[in-house]
Design a protein around this motif. Structure first.
Motif, PDB file in Angstrom:
ATOM      1  N   GLY A 157       0.792  -1.222   0.000  1.00 14.76           N
ATOM      2  CA  GLY A 157       0.000   0.000   0.000  1.00 14.76           C
ATOM      3  C   GLY A 157       0.828   1.276   0.000  1.00 14.76           C
ATOM      4  O   GLY A 157       0.443   2.267  -0.635  1.00 14.76           O
ATOM      5  N   GLY A 170      -2.838  -2.407   1.266  1.00 11.83           N
ATOM      6  CA  GLY A 170      -3.611  -1.165   1.141  1.00 11.83           C
ATOM      7  C   GLY A 170      -3.683  -0.451   2.478  1.00 11.83           C
ATOM      8  O   GLY A 170      -4.700   0.193   2.770  1.00 11.83           O
ATOM      9  N   GLY A 178       2.901  -5.262  14.726  1.00 10.90           N
ATOM     10  CA  GLY A 178       2.795  -4.976  13.286  1.00 10.90           C
ATOM     11  C   GLY A 178       1.445  -5.303  12.677  1.00 10.90           C
ATOM     12  O   GLY A 178       1.255  -5.136  11.474  1.00 10.90           O
ATOM     13  N   ASN A 187      -2.432  -9.631   7.220  1.00 11.32           N
ATOM     14  CA  ASN A 187      -1.358  -8.808   6.670  1.00 11.32           C
ATOM     15  C   ASN A 187      -1.069  -9.288   5.243  1.00 11.32           C
ATOM     16  O   ASN A 187      -0.966 -10.486   4.991  1.00 11.32           O
TER      17      ASN A 187
HETATM   18  C1  LIG Z   1      -3.746  -7.594  10.050  1.00  6.16           C
HETATM   19  C2  LIG Z   1      -3.250  -6.394   9.307  1.00  6.16           C
HETATM   20  O1  LIG Z   1      -2.467  -5.617   9.841  1.00  6.16           O
HETATM   21  N1  LIG Z   1      -3.692  -6.224   8.059  1.00  6.16           N
HETATM   22  C3  LIG Z   1      -3.311  -5.148   7.200  1.00  6.16           C
HETATM   23  C4  LIG Z   1      -3.809  -5.455   5.806  1.00  6.16           C
HETATM   24  C5  LIG Z   1      -3.322  -4.481   4.754  1.00  6.16           C
HETATM   25  C6  LIG Z   1      -1.835  -4.589   4.488  1.00  6.16           C
HETATM   26  O2  LIG Z   1      -1.124  -5.471   4.941  1.00  6.16           O
HETATM   27  O3  LIG Z   1      -1.380  -3.595   3.641  1.00  6.16           O
HETATM   28  P1  LIG Z   1       0.125  -3.197   3.343  1.00  6.16           P
HETATM   29  O4  LIG Z   1       0.734  -4.280   2.556  1.00  6.16           O
HETATM   30  O5  LIG Z   1      -0.062  -1.953   2.546  1.00  6.16           O
HETATM   31  O6  LIG Z   1       0.839  -2.941   4.649  1.00  6.16           O
HETATM   32  C7  LIG Z   1      -3.910  -3.803   7.694  1.00  6.16           C
HETATM   33  O7  LIG Z   1      -5.018  -3.808   8.238  1.00  6.16           O
HETATM   34  O8  LIG Z   1      -3.258  -2.774   7.463  1.00  6.16           O
END
Ligand SMILES: CC(=O)N[C@@H](CCC(=O)OP(=O)(O)O)C(=O)O
Ligand SMILES: Nc1ncnc2c1ncn2[C@@H]1O[C@H](COP(=O)(O)OP(=O)(O)O)[C@@H](O)[C@H]1O
Length: 249
Positions: free
Chosen positions: A7, A38, A58, A149
């Protein structure tokens, strides 16, 4: 191969379109699965609704209300990215049980741990020339959404397909002295990664990324590289092992 598009690297819409074109070009030569995060879009949509989010190790603490917003925000981004890549199919964990997870429990709320990936669905789409674009929402055994994640999803998909994985992020790779780009680590072994996390020079969002890379390798992924999604041309070089940090078992 699997490309995880983070993201933070996607924040600039012009750059995102350039990377989408590079992904489309890569699809013509390789079987490609795109997994996207995102974080910043989620953050914006939660803030708009006055919802605060905290991170533990994290991971975003996810209430049922926040989960609903995350699903909508990632769903929209998923369709935009699929359109930009072209010949692509946007999917989330609910589609044909693509990503099944169970809640981690405790204070994290609706955050899950992946228990299975429908690799057969991905193979079927690839076999007819379609690029799966996967958002990081999984489904539990009752059909409810769980937040995962995106690095973890990419690692699990790479492991399930036994393919290589490239994590595109907003830095050139793992730095020994963050934020000094001259300290880029070209090859990071499991031992060094654990040492970096324990000593603290690998921190924040780099921890789930390195752990996902190691997990993918443990499950049989061909390779795992962390590279920059902030400049044009890096993807091709990363795929050839000429850019970024290659994580090795
Ligand atoms: C459980 C958890 O933390 N989920 C992440 C999912 C989105 C993600 O990982 O986005 P990036 O790759 O942009 O960091 C969140 O809610 O931000
Ligand atoms: N040793 C390190 N080398 C590079 N980046 C690091 C390091 N330690 C922590 N980071 C942080 O990790 C971030 C990348 O992870 P994250 O923000 O989660 O990106 P993404 O949205 O691509 O998943 C970098 O922007 C940087 O702030």
């Amino acid at each position: 191969m699997i490309v995880k598009y983070g993201g933070n690297a996607m924040k600039n819409v012009e750059l995102r379109r350039t990377v989408a074109h590079e992904l489309a070009a890569l699809c013509r030569e390789h079987s490609l699965v795109v997994v996207h995060g995102g974080g910043p879009v989620i953050e914006r949509e939660l803030e708009r609704r006055g919802l605060r989010s905290e991170f533990v190790r994290g991971l975003r603490v996810t209430t049922p209300e926040a989960m609903h917003v995350i699903e909508m925000a990632l769903g929209q981004l998923n369709k935009e990215l699929s359109y930009e890549i072209g010949s692509a199919v946007g999917l989330m964990g609910h589609d044909s049980n693509l990503l099944v997870a169970e809640p981690l429990g405790g204070e994290l709320g609706r955050v899950g741990k992946i228990v299975s990936v429908n690799a057969e669905l991905l193979r079927k789409l690839l076999s007819v020339g379609l690029t799966p674009v996967v958002g990081c929402v999984a489904v539990d055994k009752r059909g409810a959404a769980l937040n995962i994640n995106a690095d973890t999803v990419a690692g699990a998909v790479a492991g399930a397909l036994r393919e290589g994985v490239i994590f595109l992020t907003d830095v050139d790779g793992v730095y020994r002295h963050f934020p000094d780009a001259a300290s880029l680590v070209e090859q990071l072994s499991r031992e060094e990664a654990e040492e970096g996390i324990a000593e603290g020079w690998i921190g924040g969002g780099m921890i789930p990324k390195v752990r996902a890379a190691l997990d993918a390798l443990r499950r049989g992924a061909a390779y795992a590289t962390i590279a920059s999604g902030m400049q044009a041309g890096v993807l091709e070089r990363a795929a050839a092992g000429q850019a970024g940090t290659r994580v090795v078992p």
